[in-house]
Design a protein around this motif. Structure first.
Motif, PDB file in Angstrom:
ATOM      1  N   GLU A 136       0.840  -1.215   0.000  1.00  0.00           N
ATOM      2  CA  GLU A 136       0.000   0.000   0.000  1.00  0.00           C
ATOM      3  C   GLU A 136       0.868   1.255   0.000  1.00  0.00           C
ATOM      4  OE1 GLU A 136      -2.164  -3.456   1.061  1.00  0.00           O
ATOM      5  OE2 GLU A 136      -0.452  -2.629   2.142  1.00  0.00           O
ATOM      6  N   THR A 137       2.016   1.178   0.650  1.00  0.00           N
ATOM      7  CA  THR A 137       2.945   2.314   0.658  1.00  0.00           C
ATOM      8  C   THR A 137       3.425   2.607  -0.752  1.00  0.00           C
ATOM      9  OG1 THR A 137       3.727   1.525   2.815  1.00  0.00           O
ATOM     10  CG2 THR A 137       5.009   3.274   1.755  1.00  0.00           C
ATOM     11  N   LEU A 138       3.794   1.555  -1.491  1.00  0.00           N
ATOM     12  CA  LEU A 138       4.247   1.730  -2.872  1.00  0.00           C
ATOM     13  C   LEU A 138       3.130   2.322  -3.729  1.00  0.00           C
ATOM     14  CD1 LEU A 138       6.264   1.473  -5.171  1.00  0.00           C
ATOM     15  CD2 LEU A 138       5.608  -0.946  -5.379  1.00  0.00           C
ATOM     16  N   ALA A 139       1.914   1.847  -3.559  1.00  0.00           N
ATOM     17  CA  ALA A 139       0.782   2.370  -4.335  1.00  0.00           C
ATOM     18  C   ALA A 139       0.555   3.850  -4.035  1.00  0.00           C
ATOM     19  CB  ALA A 139      -0.481   1.563  -4.049  1.00  0.00           C
ATOM     20  N   ALA A 140       0.649   4.230  -2.760  1.00  0.00           N
ATOM     21  CA  ALA A 140       0.468   5.632  -2.379  1.00  0.00           C
ATOM     22  C   ALA A 140       1.591   6.498  -2.955  1.00  0.00           C
ATOM     23  CB  ALA A 140       0.412   5.772  -0.864  1.00  0.00           C
ATOM     24  N   LEU A 141       2.816   6.002  -2.896  1.00  0.00           N
ATOM     25  CA  LEU A 141       3.940   6.755  -3.452  1.00  0.00           C
ATOM     26  C   LEU A 141       3.813   6.888  -4.962  1.00  0.00           C
ATOM     27  CD1 LEU A 141       6.541   8.174  -2.499  1.00  0.00           C
ATOM     28  CD2 LEU A 141       7.756   6.173  -3.334  1.00  0.00           C
ATOM     29  N   ALA A 164      17.504  14.754  -4.214  1.00  0.00           N
ATOM     30  CA  ALA A 164      17.244  14.591  -2.781  1.00  0.00           C
ATOM     31  C   ALA A 164      16.003  15.369  -2.373  1.00  0.00           C
ATOM     32  CB  ALA A 164      18.455  15.055  -1.965  1.00  0.00           C
ATOM     33  N   ALA A 165      15.846  16.578  -2.896  1.00  0.00           N
ATOM     34  CA  ALA A 165      14.672  17.401  -2.557  1.00  0.00           C
ATOM     35  C   ALA A 165      13.384  16.727  -3.034  1.00  0.00           C
ATOM     36  CB  ALA A 165      14.808  18.795  -3.168  1.00  0.00           C
ATOM     37  N   ARG A 166      13.412  16.118  -4.220  1.00  0.00           N
ATOM     38  CA  ARG A 166      12.219  15.435  -4.723  1.00  0.00           C
ATOM     39  C   ARG A 166      11.880  14.243  -3.838  1.00  0.00           C
ATOM     40  NH1 ARG A 166      13.884  13.118  -8.836  1.00  0.00           N
ATOM     41  NH2 ARG A 166      14.155  15.048 -10.001  1.00  0.00           N
ATOM     42  N   LEU A 167      12.892  13.447  -3.468  1.00  0.00           N
ATOM     43  CA  LEU A 167      12.625  12.299  -2.598  1.00  0.00           C
ATOM     44  C   LEU A 167      12.062  12.739  -1.253  1.00  0.00           C
ATOM     45  CD1 LEU A 167      15.552   9.757  -3.101  1.00  0.00           C
ATOM     46  CD2 LEU A 167      13.360   9.923  -4.295  1.00  0.00           C
ATOM     47  N   GLU A 168      12.646  13.779  -0.684  1.00  0.00           N
ATOM     48  CA  GLU A 168      12.153  14.281   0.611  1.00  0.00           C
ATOM     49  C   GLU A 168      10.708  14.765   0.488  1.00  0.00           C
ATOM     50  OE1 GLU A 168      13.737  13.684   3.338  1.00  0.00           O
ATOM     51  OE2 GLU A 168      15.524  12.967   2.303  1.00  0.00           O
ATOM     52  N   ALA A 169      10.381  15.444  -0.609  1.00  0.00           N
ATOM     53  CA  ALA A 169       9.012  15.928  -0.820  1.00  0.00           C
ATOM     54  C   ALA A 169       8.045  14.749  -0.967  1.00  0.00           C
ATOM     55  CB  ALA A 169       8.944  16.833  -2.047  1.00  0.00           C
ATOM     56  N   TRP A 170       8.442  13.737  -1.706  1.00  0.00           N
ATOM     57  CA  TRP A 170       7.593  12.544  -1.868  1.00  0.00           C
ATOM     58  C   TRP A 170       7.384  11.853  -0.527  1.00  0.00           C
ATOM     59  CZ3 TRP A 170       9.427   9.562  -6.886  1.00  0.00           C
ATOM     60  CH2 TRP A 170       9.150  10.350  -8.011  1.00  0.00           C
ATOM     61  N   LEU A 171       8.428  11.727   0.276  1.00  0.00           N
ATOM     62  CA  LEU A 171       8.306  11.066   1.575  1.00  0.00           C
ATOM     63  C   LEU A 171       7.444  11.881   2.543  1.00  0.00           C
ATOM     64  CD1 LEU A 171      11.898   9.599   1.909  1.00  0.00           C
ATOM     65  CD2 LEU A 171       9.780   8.342   1.432  1.00  0.00           C
ATOM     66  N   ARG A 172       7.584  13.215   2.503  1.00  0.00           N
ATOM     67  CA  ARG A 172       6.722  14.069   3.338  1.00  0.00           C
ATOM     68  C   ARG A 172       5.261  13.904   2.924  1.00  0.00           C
ATOM     69  NH1 ARG A 172      10.766  17.734   2.633  1.00  0.00           N
ATOM     70  NH2 ARG A 172       9.568  18.866   1.062  1.00  0.00           N
ATOM     71  N   LEU A 197       3.939  11.349   1.567  1.00  0.00           N
ATOM     72  CA  LEU A 197       3.544   9.995   1.953  1.00  0.00           C
ATOM     73  C   LEU A 197       3.113   9.946   3.408  1.00  0.00           C
ATOM     74  CD1 LEU A 197       3.450   7.151   0.696  1.00  0.00           C
ATOM     75  CD2 LEU A 197       5.782   6.821   1.528  1.00  0.00           C
ATOM     76  N   GLU A 198       3.792  10.737   4.237  1.00  0.00           N
ATOM     77  CA  GLU A 198       3.459  10.798   5.671  1.00  0.00           C
ATOM     78  C   GLU A 198       2.122  11.481   5.906  1.00  0.00           C
ATOM     79  OE1 GLU A 198       6.784  12.705   7.470  1.00  0.00           O
ATOM     80  OE2 GLU A 198       8.122  10.992   7.159  1.00  0.00           O
ATOM     81  N   GLY A 199       1.661  12.242   4.891  1.00  0.00           N
ATOM     82  CA  GLY A 199       0.342  12.866   4.976  1.00  0.00           C
ATOM     83  C   GLY A 199       0.384  14.221   5.574  1.00  0.00           C
TER      84      GLY A 199
END
Length: 141
Positions: free
Chosen positions: A61-66, A129-137, A139-141
């Motif tokens: 589900e995490t992969l689907a959300a990302l 790195a900025a894109r990954l951090e934005a995607w992870l943020r 993802l956290e909602g």
């Protein structure tokens, strides 16, 4: 005089043509999935001059959300893979010149690996790195 102006004009025109040719190449060069739709061997988690790698605990589900987050990112398309495959590689292009960056996201053994890297040049100025951090943020909602 006139000869110097003619030479200067020629140099300017050749320079503009070179910039246009580079721009066309950057935008039109094919992206080979065999080269880009992979995870690296031996790259440590962190940020380098032209890449960023992050790992988090995850479920399918995490992969689907990302995947939804990545697809919603401007100028981002899928190069290869799918959520069902457990691995997806995205191409995100810069706004001005269209430089491609590749981000491969893979789910394996309860962990999501995100590997973003540039194609052209030596440094991405922290963009991956900025894109990954934005995607992870996101993802956290």
């Amino acid at each position: 005089g006139k000869e110097a102006m003619r030479i200067l004009s020629t140099v300017i025109v050749l320079g503009l043509l070179a910039v246009l040719a580079l721009g066309a190449y950057v935008r039109l060069a094919p992206s080979d999935p065999a080269r880009w739709h992979v995870l690296p061997d031996g790259v440590e988690e962190g940020t380098g001059a032209g890449y960023a790698l992050r790992r988090i605990e995850a479920t399918p589900e995490t992969l689907a959300a990302l995947d939804e987050i990545a697809r919603a990112t401007p100028r981002t398309t899928i190069l290869a893979g799918s959520v069902e495959d457990g691995i997806v590689t995205y191409v995100t292009r810069s706004a001005l010149m269209g430089f491609p960056d590749y981000t491969t996201v893979s789910l394996s053994d309860g962990a999501l690996t995100l590997y973003a890297r540039l194609r052209f040049g030596q440094s991405d100025l922290g963009v991956n790195a900025a894109r990954l951090e934005a995607w992870l943020r996101a993802l956290e909602g």
